[in-house]
Design a protein around this motif. Structure first.
Motif, mmCIF file in Angstrom:
data_model
loop_
_atom_site.group_PDB
_atom_site.id
_atom_site.type_symbol
_atom_site.label_atom_id
_atom_site.label_comp_id
_atom_site.label_asym_id
_atom_site.label_seq_id
_atom_site.Cartn_x
_atom_site.Cartn_y
_atom_site.Cartn_z
ATOM 1 N N SER A 20 0.834 -1.209 0.000
ATOM 2 C CA SER A 20 0.000 0.000 0.000
ATOM 3 C C SER A 20 0.867 1.255 0.000
ATOM 4 O O SER A 20 0.608 2.202 -0.752
ATOM 5 C CB SER A 20 -0.931 0.025 1.216
ATOM 6 O OG SER A 20 -1.843 -1.044 1.177
ATOM 7 N N TYR A 23 2.467 2.105 -3.331
ATOM 8 C CA TYR A 23 1.534 2.657 -4.318
ATOM 9 C C TYR A 23 1.050 4.050 -3.925
ATOM 10 O O TYR A 23 1.204 5.008 -4.693
ATOM 11 C CB TYR A 23 0.342 1.716 -4.488
ATOM 12 C CG TYR A 23 -0.631 2.193 -5.542
ATOM 13 C CD1 TYR A 23 -0.349 2.050 -6.887
ATOM 14 C CD2 TYR A 23 -1.834 2.784 -5.193
ATOM 15 C CE1 TYR A 23 -1.223 2.493 -7.868
ATOM 16 C CE2 TYR A 23 -2.721 3.227 -6.165
ATOM 17 C CZ TYR A 23 -2.411 3.074 -7.495
ATOM 18 O OH TYR A 23 -3.289 3.523 -8.451
ATOM 19 N N TYR A 24 0.458 4.166 -2.755
ATOM 20 C CA TYR A 24 -0.169 5.434 -2.373
ATOM 21 C C TYR A 24 0.858 6.545 -2.100
ATOM 22 O O TYR A 24 0.604 7.709 -2.401
ATOM 23 C CB TYR A 24 -1.121 5.231 -1.191
ATOM 24 C CG TYR A 24 -2.384 4.518 -1.614
ATOM 25 C CD1 TYR A 24 -3.403 5.206 -2.251
ATOM 26 C CD2 TYR A 24 -2.537 3.153 -1.431
ATOM 27 C CE1 TYR A 24 -4.556 4.560 -2.670
ATOM 28 C CE2 TYR A 24 -3.690 2.492 -1.847
ATOM 29 C CZ TYR A 24 -4.691 3.208 -2.470
ATOM 30 O OH TYR A 24 -5.827 2.559 -2.903
ATOM 31 N N LEU A 28 1.469 7.580 -6.140
ATOM 32 C CA LEU A 28 0.517 8.692 -6.132
ATOM 33 C C LEU A 28 1.038 9.929 -5.408
ATOM 34 O O LEU A 28 0.445 11.007 -5.513
ATOM 35 C CB LEU A 28 -0.808 8.253 -5.512
ATOM 36 C CG LEU A 28 -1.535 7.110 -6.224
ATOM 37 C CD1 LEU A 28 -2.894 6.866 -5.574
ATOM 38 C CD2 LEU A 28 -1.694 7.382 -7.714
ATOM 39 N N THR A 56 -6.658 2.548 4.166
ATOM 40 C CA THR A 56 -6.750 1.142 3.795
ATOM 41 C C THR A 56 -7.091 0.377 5.063
ATOM 42 O O THR A 56 -6.508 0.614 6.116
ATOM 43 C CB THR A 56 -5.440 0.613 3.169
ATOM 44 O OG1 THR A 56 -4.386 0.673 4.129
ATOM 45 C CG2 THR A 56 -5.064 1.410 1.927
ATOM 46 N N HIS A 69 -16.042 2.905 -6.228
ATOM 47 C CA HIS A 69 -14.736 3.556 -6.268
ATOM 48 C C HIS A 69 -14.826 5.002 -5.808
ATOM 49 O O HIS A 69 -15.865 5.634 -5.946
ATOM 50 C CB HIS A 69 -14.173 3.537 -7.696
ATOM 51 C CG HIS A 69 -15.036 4.291 -8.661
ATOM 52 N ND1 HIS A 69 -16.142 3.721 -9.255
ATOM 53 C CD2 HIS A 69 -14.984 5.584 -9.110
ATOM 54 C CE1 HIS A 69 -16.723 4.631 -10.033
ATOM 55 N NE2 HIS A 69 -16.047 5.770 -9.965
ATOM 56 N N HIS A 89 1.600 0.334 -13.766
ATOM 57 C CA HIS A 89 0.177 0.173 -13.464
ATOM 58 C C HIS A 89 -0.654 0.532 -14.689
ATOM 59 O O HIS A 89 -0.475 1.592 -15.284
ATOM 60 C CB HIS A 89 -0.232 1.062 -12.282
ATOM 61 C CG HIS A 89 0.402 0.656 -11.003
ATOM 62 N ND1 HIS A 89 -0.086 -0.372 -10.222
ATOM 63 C CD2 HIS A 89 1.514 1.105 -10.373
ATOM 64 C CE1 HIS A 89 0.693 -0.515 -9.165
ATOM 65 N NE2 HIS A 89 1.666 0.359 -9.238
ATOM 66 N N ASP A 107 -5.773 -0.100 -7.676
ATOM 67 C CA ASP A 107 -4.611 -0.113 -6.784
ATOM 68 C C ASP A 107 -4.025 -1.534 -6.801
ATOM 69 O O ASP A 107 -4.607 -2.445 -7.402
ATOM 70 C CB ASP A 107 -4.980 0.409 -5.383
ATOM 71 C CG ASP A 107 -5.765 -0.555 -4.516
ATOM 72 O OD1 ASP A 107 -6.016 -1.716 -4.907
ATOM 73 O OD2 ASP A 107 -6.146 -0.143 -3.402
ATOM 74 N N LEU A 113 -10.077 2.809 -8.788
ATOM 75 C CA LEU A 113 -9.909 4.228 -8.479
ATOM 76 C C LEU A 113 -10.182 5.025 -9.745
ATOM 77 O O LEU A 113 -9.762 4.640 -10.826
ATOM 78 C CB LEU A 113 -8.473 4.520 -8.009
ATOM 79 C CG LEU A 113 -7.953 3.736 -6.811
ATOM 80 C CD1 LEU A 113 -6.461 4.015 -6.615
ATOM 81 C CD2 LEU A 113 -8.739 4.058 -5.569
#
Length: 118
Positions: A20, A23-24, A28, A56, A69, A89, A107, A113
């Motif tokens: 997580s 990714y986040y 992002l 999360t 979403h 991704h 994700d 998302l």
């Protein structure tokens, strides 16, 4: 009476906090927030960017949200698309709403998302 949206929670399987974060935070560009200890013991992570928070939360049995979403506003959707692509991704552009540039992605846990440039 309603004043705004504080956060969105997406489900994750147990023990995937590092995935997580990658990714986040890594893709992002969000910042991880400290969870209160009583909640941290349950697993999962909290992330923020501006006034947006994505939490999360561990769900067992785990099932990703493939249709439901969050719709997340971005300042530069091309920059986001480049970041997603660079990290491997997949995403899909969606031109169904005239005047709004949007893309959909998932994700690393399979949660859908939507990102919108307004």
């Amino acid at each position: 009476m309603l004043a705004g949206l504080h956060h969105v929670q997406v489900a994750v399987p147990k023990g995937v906090e590092d995935v997580s974060r990658a990714y986040y935070v890594g893709v992002l560009g969000m910042t991880e927030l400290a969870k209160p200890p009583v909640l941290a013991a349950r697993g999962g992570c909290w992330f923020a960017a501006g006034s947006l928070e994505i939490h999360t939360g561990v769900e067992e049995p785990f099932a990703p949200a493939r249709k439901a979403h969050p719709g997340i506003v971005v300042t530069d959707i091309d920059e986001l698309a480049d970041a997603l692509k660079a990290a491997g991704h997949e995403f899909t552009w969606d031109g169904h709403i005239v005047g709004r540039r949007r893309l959909h992605t998932f994700d690393p846990h399979g949660n859908r998302l939507e990102f919108i440039q307004q």
